[in-house]
Enzyme design. Structure first.
Site, mmCIF file in Angstrom:
data_model
loop_
_atom_site.group_PDB
_atom_site.id
_atom_site.type_symbol
_atom_site.label_atom_id
_atom_site.label_comp_id
_atom_site.label_asym_id
_atom_site.label_seq_id
_atom_site.Cartn_x
_atom_site.Cartn_y
_atom_site.Cartn_z
ATOM 1 N N SER A 122 13.297 -11.221 -7.798
ATOM 2 C CA SER A 122 12.198 -10.467 -6.850
ATOM 3 C C SER A 122 12.495 -10.605 -5.453
ATOM 4 O O SER A 122 12.081 -10.080 -4.472
ATOM 5 C CB SER A 122 10.814 -10.977 -7.153
ATOM 6 O OG SER A 122 10.714 -12.447 -7.098
ATOM 7 N N ALA A 167 8.483 -10.013 -13.017
ATOM 8 C CA ALA A 167 9.926 -10.152 -13.096
ATOM 9 C C ALA A 167 10.511 -9.655 -11.849
ATOM 10 O O ALA A 167 9.970 -10.121 -10.718
ATOM 11 C CB ALA A 167 10.845 -9.247 -14.287
ATOM 12 N N CYS A 168 11.614 -8.800 -11.605
ATOM 13 C CA CYS A 168 12.214 -8.657 -10.479
ATOM 14 C C CYS A 168 11.335 -7.733 -9.403
ATOM 15 O O CYS A 168 11.637 -7.856 -8.283
ATOM 16 C CB CYS A 168 13.591 -7.985 -10.551
ATOM 17 S SG CYS A 168 14.827 -8.759 -11.315
ATOM 18 N N SER A 169 10.118 -7.343 -9.943
ATOM 19 C CA SER A 169 9.389 -6.751 -9.021
ATOM 20 C C SER A 169 8.197 -7.462 -8.432
ATOM 21 O O SER A 169 7.321 -6.865 -7.971
ATOM 22 C CB SER A 169 8.826 -5.356 -9.614
ATOM 23 O OG SER A 169 9.908 -4.517 -10.284
#
Length: 374
Positions: free
Chosen positions: A334, A155-157
């Site tokens: 990300s 995901a966003c990481s």
């Protein structure tokens, strides 16, 4: 172990921008249509009228003023309210590979590296447009890179996790140079008919070149002092789209197949987790928040960034110390922290320390501590 440096970054920004006023006008037009369609049920008390959105509400809640998207026309059509991206034939370059190439070529040029010298390509992003073949392998071939490639999703990481994996591959000696790309087409999994989230995301793609320091020729280099990752399972941010949908007979158009979050819970749970991750990581390197010249944080919400930065630094930072790009890019998953790093690193001198940190669904969080060496 080999020293690893970041030697180049790249950014693809779509040509279409949508400001809050335009987005709100479309949302409110749809709300008017829905309330008119359900007027009898509303009058009878069988359902509640939908609430309107506003630009003031969006900016106060998030700090977002505008966002870039691959297609604005479809999003701003009250009858559609989602991007219109024509399906491409199998023999054509995929959408994500296309924007990845644009960002990657910028990064390679900045690093003064030929694509043929790249031995590892990692595509990390929140949503991939297909299960297989890997977009990373498509990018590898289109660039003329060597070695191998793979996709990953945290995901966003995803960007910081991919940097961690690439850095480990270089440090171990298995490759000399790696390319990380983050093609985020967030507008495709956003529910533009949800008042609480219709404004959150934008589209973008970032790229980062990492090298063995002994082989680096770039005029600007950042030494990786360390990377640290953490994950804690949570359903507070979720997307249930997947290949099992057809066999579980779930509705592929159901709202849970798009981005869903419990915003207040995320704020309450993620901020202390991330602040602790950064602080502990710095301490393990015999550093403290006071040593940081720059914090390139995940660009999701200005209030989250402010709180995390205050906890780490011990004071409220200005935008030169904790840059903000979400006002014009919105949340690009990300790519956000890498956009900040790409656009906001002027004024740093050799020896200055900075942190790239991302956080999001999972929960997941990744921290990369850098020292400018050239």
């Amino acid at each position: 172990m080999t020293d690893v440096v970041i030697t180049g970054t790249g950014l693809f920004t779509p040509q279409h921008a949508i400001d809050n006023d335009a987005l709100v006008a479309t949302f409110n037009a749809w709300v008017e249509q829905e309330n008119a369609r359900n007027a009898k049920a509303i009058a009878a008390g069988d359902c509640q009228p939908l609430a309107f959105s506003s630009s003031d509400f969006i900016e106060k809640a998030s700090g977002i003023k505008s966002r870039y998207v691959l297609d604005a026309e479809g999003i701003l059509d009250p009858q559609r309210m989602r991007p219109r991206l024509p399906q491409r034939a199998n023999g054509e370059l995929s959408i994500q590979a296309e924007i990845a190439l644009a960002a990657a070529r910028q990064a390679l040029n900045a690093a003064r590296v030929d694509a043929a010298d790249i031995e590892l390509v990692i595509v990390g992003c929140s949503n991939l447009e297909r299960a297989y073949p890997a977009v990373a392998i498509e990018v590898q071939q289109a660039l003329g890179a060597q070695g191998y490639g793979f996709d990953m999703n945290v995901a966003c990481s995803s960007a910081t996790f991919a940097i961690h994996a690439a850095a480990n591959a270089i440090a171990s000696g298995s490759v000399k140079r790696a390319l990380v790309v983050n093609p985020e087409v967030c507008s495709a999994h956003l529910n533009f008919r949800d008042r609480d989230s219709h404004f959150i995301f934008g589209d973008a793609c970032t790229a980062v070149v990492l090298e063995n320091r002994d082989d680096a020729l770039a005029p600007e280099q950042f030494l990786l002092l360390g990377t640290r990752l953490t994950t804690h399972f949570s359903n507070a941010i979720r997307n249930n789209a997947g290949f099992l949908n057809r066999v579980t007979d779930s509705d592929p158009q159901a709202l849970d197949k798009l981005f869903v979050q419990e915003g207040r819970r995320v704020f309450r749970e993620v901020c202390p987790l991330v602040a602790r991750l950064i602080t502990d990581h710095l301490a393990s390197l015999q550093l403290a928040g006071t040593d940081l010249k720059r914090m390139w944080l995940h660009q999701a919400n200005c209030h989250m960034n402010d709180l995390i930065a205050r906890k780490v630094l011990g004071h409220t930072p200005d935008t030169s110390q904790a840059p903000v790009i979400l006002d014009r890019y919105a949340n690009t998953s990300s790519a956000g922290s890498i956009i900040a790093f790409h656009l906001e690193r002027e004024g740093l001198s050799a020896g200055d320390i900075g942190v790239i940190c991302s956080f999001g669904a999972g929960y997941s969080a990744g921290c990369v501590v850098l020292e400018k060496v050239v």
